[in-house]
Design a protein around this motif. Structure first.
Motif, PDB file in Angstrom:
ATOM      1  N   VAL A 168      -0.531  -9.144  -7.489  1.00 55.20           N
ATOM      2  CA  VAL A 168      -1.039  -9.484  -5.902  1.00 55.20           C
ATOM      3  C   VAL A 168      -0.189  -8.528  -5.080  1.00 55.20           C
ATOM      4  O   VAL A 168       1.173  -8.110  -5.294  1.00 55.20           O
ATOM      5  CB  VAL A 168      -0.449 -10.782  -5.377  1.00 55.20           C
ATOM      6  CG1 VAL A 168      -0.931 -11.298  -3.935  1.00 55.20           C
ATOM      7  CG2 VAL A 168      -1.169 -11.998  -6.086  1.00 55.20           C
ATOM      8  N   THR A 169      -1.045  -7.869  -4.203  1.00 57.54           N
ATOM      9  CA  THR A 169      -0.273  -7.070  -3.306  1.00 57.54           C
ATOM     10  C   THR A 169      -0.806  -6.822  -2.018  1.00 57.54           C
ATOM     11  O   THR A 169      -1.978  -7.402  -1.708  1.00 57.54           O
ATOM     12  CB  THR A 169      -0.322  -5.571  -3.859  1.00 57.54           C
ATOM     13  OG1 THR A 169       0.629  -4.501  -3.233  1.00 57.54           O
ATOM     14  CG2 THR A 169      -1.608  -5.102  -3.892  1.00 57.54           C
ATOM     15  N   THR A 170      -0.243  -6.294  -0.952  1.00 58.95           N
ATOM     16  CA  THR A 170      -0.661  -6.191   0.360  1.00 58.95           C
ATOM     17  C   THR A 170      -0.857  -4.770   0.387  1.00 58.95           C
ATOM     18  O   THR A 170      -0.435  -3.871  -0.267  1.00 58.95           O
ATOM     19  CB  THR A 170       0.216  -6.592   1.404  1.00 58.95           C
ATOM     20  OG1 THR A 170       1.684  -6.173   1.194  1.00 58.95           O
ATOM     21  CG2 THR A 170       0.435  -8.216   1.433  1.00 58.95           C
ATOM     22  N   PRO A 171      -1.647  -4.078   1.475  1.00 56.58           N
ATOM     23  CA  PRO A 171      -2.063  -2.808   1.229  1.00 56.58           C
ATOM     24  C   PRO A 171      -0.995  -1.639   1.603  1.00 56.58           C
ATOM     25  O   PRO A 171      -1.253  -0.716   1.467  1.00 56.58           O
ATOM     26  CB  PRO A 171      -3.233  -2.559   2.376  1.00 56.58           C
ATOM     27  CG  PRO A 171      -3.635  -3.963   2.672  1.00 56.58           C
ATOM     28  CD  PRO A 171      -2.365  -4.933   2.545  1.00 56.58           C
ATOM     29  N   GLN A 172       0.051  -2.124   2.542  1.00 51.34           N
ATOM     30  CA  GLN A 172       0.996  -1.058   2.536  1.00 51.34           C
ATOM     31  C   GLN A 172       1.737  -0.387   1.471  1.00 51.34           C
ATOM     32  O   GLN A 172       2.100  -1.044   0.597  1.00 51.34           O
ATOM     33  CB  GLN A 172       2.079  -1.590   3.994  1.00 51.34           C
ATOM     34  CG  GLN A 172       2.837  -2.464   3.575  1.00 51.34           C
ATOM     35  CD  GLN A 172       2.597  -4.021   3.690  1.00 51.34           C
ATOM     36  OE1 GLN A 172       1.702  -4.415   3.261  1.00 51.34           O
ATOM     37  NE2 GLN A 172       3.119  -4.906   4.323  1.00 51.34           N
ATOM     38  N   LYS A 173       2.343   0.808   1.878  1.00 45.71           N
ATOM     39  CA  LYS A 173       3.000   1.760   0.823  1.00 45.71           C
ATOM     40  C   LYS A 173       4.189   0.861   0.128  1.00 45.71           C
ATOM     41  O   LYS A 173       4.185   1.008  -1.022  1.00 45.71           O
ATOM     42  CB  LYS A 173       3.257   2.919   1.494  1.00 45.71           C
ATOM     43  CG  LYS A 173       3.080   4.089   0.851  1.00 45.71           C
ATOM     44  CD  LYS A 173       3.542   5.293   1.619  1.00 45.71           C
ATOM     45  CE  LYS A 173       2.990   6.802   0.959  1.00 45.71           C
ATOM     46  NZ  LYS A 173       3.321   7.807   1.748  1.00 45.71           N
ATOM     47  N   VAL A 174       4.845   0.312   0.985  1.00 48.19           N
ATOM     48  CA  VAL A 174       6.079  -0.203   0.272  1.00 48.19           C
ATOM     49  C   VAL A 174       5.500  -1.524  -0.920  1.00 48.19           C
ATOM     50  O   VAL A 174       6.189  -1.673  -1.764  1.00 48.19           O
ATOM     51  CB  VAL A 174       7.186  -0.760   1.482  1.00 48.19           C
ATOM     52  CG1 VAL A 174       8.037   0.316   1.988  1.00 48.19           C
ATOM     53  CG2 VAL A 174       6.348  -1.615   2.490  1.00 48.19           C
ATOM     54  N   ALA A 175       4.721  -2.253  -0.416  1.00 53.36           N
ATOM     55  CA  ALA A 175       4.361  -3.171  -1.397  1.00 53.36           C
ATOM     56  C   ALA A 175       3.522  -2.709  -2.507  1.00 53.36           C
ATOM     57  O   ALA A 175       3.901  -3.030  -3.626  1.00 53.36           O
ATOM     58  CB  ALA A 175       3.196  -4.067  -0.444  1.00 53.36           C
ATOM     59  N   LEU A 176       2.934  -1.383  -2.253  1.00 58.09           N
ATOM     60  CA  LEU A 176       2.062  -0.996  -3.235  1.00 58.09           C
ATOM     61  C   LEU A 176       3.013  -0.254  -4.442  1.00 58.09           C
ATOM     62  O   LEU A 176       2.933  -0.511  -5.738  1.00 58.09           O
ATOM     63  CB  LEU A 176       1.136   0.106  -2.971  1.00 58.09           C
ATOM     64  CG  LEU A 176      -0.162  -0.317  -2.075  1.00 58.09           C
ATOM     65  CD1 LEU A 176      -0.639   0.744  -1.376  1.00 58.09           C
ATOM     66  CD2 LEU A 176      -0.993  -1.144  -3.049  1.00 58.09           C
ATOM     67  N   ALA A 177       4.323   0.228  -3.881  1.00 61.56           N
ATOM     68  CA  ALA A 177       5.265   0.798  -4.723  1.00 61.56           C
ATOM     69  C   ALA A 177       5.853  -0.284  -5.662  1.00 61.56           C
ATOM     70  O   ALA A 177       5.995   0.127  -6.898  1.00 61.56           O
ATOM     71  CB  ALA A 177       6.175   1.419  -3.868  1.00 61.56           C
ATOM     72  N   ILE A 212      -4.479  -3.813   9.639  1.00 59.90           N
ATOM     73  CA  ILE A 212      -3.152  -3.829  10.177  1.00 59.90           C
ATOM     74  C   ILE A 212      -1.972  -2.986   9.117  1.00 59.90           C
ATOM     75  O   ILE A 212      -1.280  -2.385   9.553  1.00 59.90           O
ATOM     76  CB  ILE A 212      -2.501  -5.475  10.458  1.00 59.90           C
ATOM     77  CG1 ILE A 212      -3.303  -5.920  11.151  1.00 59.90           C
ATOM     78  CG2 ILE A 212      -0.957  -5.314  10.836  1.00 59.90           C
ATOM     79  CD1 ILE A 212      -3.043  -7.424  11.502  1.00 59.90           C
ATOM     80  N   PHE A 213      -2.307  -3.379   7.853  1.00 57.14           N
ATOM     81  CA  PHE A 213      -1.226  -2.793   6.913  1.00 57.14           C
ATOM     82  C   PHE A 213      -1.874  -1.520   6.055  1.00 57.14           C
ATOM     83  O   PHE A 213      -1.449  -1.114   5.161  1.00 57.14           O
ATOM     84  CB  PHE A 213      -0.836  -4.025   5.788  1.00 57.14           C
ATOM     85  CG  PHE A 213      -0.181  -4.965   6.515  1.00 57.14           C
ATOM     86  CD1 PHE A 213       0.664  -4.844   7.234  1.00 57.14           C
ATOM     87  CD2 PHE A 213      -0.550  -6.377   6.002  1.00 57.14           C
ATOM     88  CE1 PHE A 213       1.449  -5.813   7.994  1.00 57.14           C
ATOM     89  CE2 PHE A 213       0.249  -7.381   6.658  1.00 57.14           C
ATOM     90  CZ  PHE A 213       1.104  -7.198   7.379  1.00 57.14           C
TER      91      PHE A 213
END
Ligand SMILES: Nc1ncnc2c1ncn2[C@@H]1O[C@H](COP(=O)(O)OP(=O)(O)OP(=O)(O)O)[C@@H](O)[C@H]1O
Ligand SMILES: [Mg+2]
Length: 364
Positions: free
Chosen positions: A239-248, A288-289
């Motif tokens: 599970v992830t959200t779309p923003q860079k920090v979450a994807l990393a 948003i993200f």
């Protein structure tokens, strides 16, 4: 043409399961063929009750039979299912067909929300489902299922204490929250948390399950290692959200399962909080993200993209009140039900294409 079992099987051997890319007869999905005059009935045994292709497969059977025998045949096609497994008789959880880990990397991206709603959505299709809350220091399951304060009963089997899981909304549940007071500040050291998880796997009467979901804590912790060392995990959902920090962080989570010495198949990526849609402007989507981060992550690692979940106030509210959003008619019900279908579908594909997962052994 007159009906015979052989001719029926021959006609149905032209129908493919679109996911498994083999015909229904070869896959052993056609059972209980009965013929009486011009009446033909049989069962199609799908690989999951959550099969999104149920209608397509049924219609393709009808078409193939009409092509072979014309339209005069009276058809009775019964769609049923028998969830597949690659697990064989292991001493732990021998009656559990599939173990699915729900992981992320970053905290707060919606693992527990996803795990709870997936569990309920799968149970709603008729599957037998269990859910382990492996977040020992921050359990969410008791709240999200409105069973805070409940205490499971314990029975003795061969001199050993066996815990009976709490059951709610058709799902069997186990969480550290059932064993400790919710407001106690228990500091769980790594080994204690690990032994709690081992207990949830080994000392709970799970019985027969099609899917046992494991809601993991964030990161790549001792708990993850304990899980893969204790039980062969069928696959992991990231599970992830779309923003860079979450994807990393999701990348770290995903690559951990892919490491050759761990080797847990990735069932796919879910993009949570993908966009916001105001109730009064349903056609407007606000990213948003950032846009499609989860989808791109799935593409980069060549794993399935399981779907996106919008940010919806009622999802947060349902989590807090313990009445899963999948019960609410409309957007959230549809989205979580489709996610559950995607996950079940990928489990079936994984079971058809890949060999069983091995428990990880650590030397020394
Ligand atoms: N799609 C969504 N729309 C609205 N709120 C959401 C959505 N997904 C999750 N939330 C909310 O975000 C918060 C965090 O979600 P959740 O607890 O499921 O995340 P988590 O990844 O399990 O967190 P942790 O890493 O702490 O275990 C919760 O309040 C939840 O209700
Ligand atoms: Mg959580």
């Amino acid at each position: 043409m007159s009906l015979t079992k052989e001719k029926v099987l021959q006609a149905l051997s032209t129908v493919e399961d679109p996911d498994l890319k083999k015909d229904l007869v070869t896959l052993g999905m056609i059972q209980n063929i009965e013929i009486e005059g011009n009446k033909l009935s049989f069962k199609v045994v799908l690989t999951t009750p959550a099969c999104p292709l149920k209608e397509v497969i049924k219609n393709n059977c009808i078409e193939a039979l009409e092509d072979a025998f014309g339209k005069d045949v009276e058809l009775g096609i019964f769609m049923t299912s028998n969830v597949t497994t690659t697990r064989d008789n292991t001493p732990l959880l021998p009656q559990v067909k599939n173990i699915i880990a729900i992981a992320s990397g970053k905290g707060g991206v919606g693992k527990s929300t996803t795990a709870c709603n997936l569990a309920v959505a799968l149970a709603n299709t008729g599957a037998k489902v269990g859910l382990i809350d492996a977040d020992i220091s921050g359990p969410s399951v008791p709240t999200m299922f409105n069973v805070e304060g409940e205490q499971p009963s314990v029975k003795q089997v061969d001199g050993k204490n066996i815990i009976i899981p709490i059951e709610q909304y058709g799902v069997k549940l186990m969480s550290i929250g059932f064993l400790t007071p919710s407001d106690s500040a228990v500091v769980w050291r790594g080994p204690m948390a690990s032994s709690a998880l081992k207990q949830f796997i080994g000392d709970v009467e799970w019985g027969e399950l099609d899917y046992l979901l494991i809601d993991l804590p964030p990161g790549t912790s001792d708990i993850h290692l304990t899980m893969v060392q204790t039980i062969p995990v069928t696959g992991a959902v990231i599970v992830t959200t779309p923003q860079k920090v979450a994807l990393a962080d999701a990348t770290k989570g995903l690559t951990m399962f892919k490491q050759p010495q761990i080797n847990v198949p990735i069932l796919g990526v879910i993009e949570n909080m993908a966009y916001f849609t105001p109730a009064e402007l349903p056609d407007n989507k606000y990213y948003i993200f950032g846009k499609e981060g989860g989808r791109k992550l799935a593409e980069k690692f060549n794993v399935p993209f399981l779907g996106e979940m919008p940010i919806v106030q009622s999802i947060r509210e349902s989590g807090d009140t313990g009445y899963p959003a999948v019960f609410k008619e409309g957007l959230t019900k549809t989205a979580f039900s489709e996610l559950a279908e995607s996950v079940a579908r990928q489990v079936a594909i994984r079971n058809a294409e890949k060999s069983k997962t091995e428990v990880v052994h650590v030397n020394g």
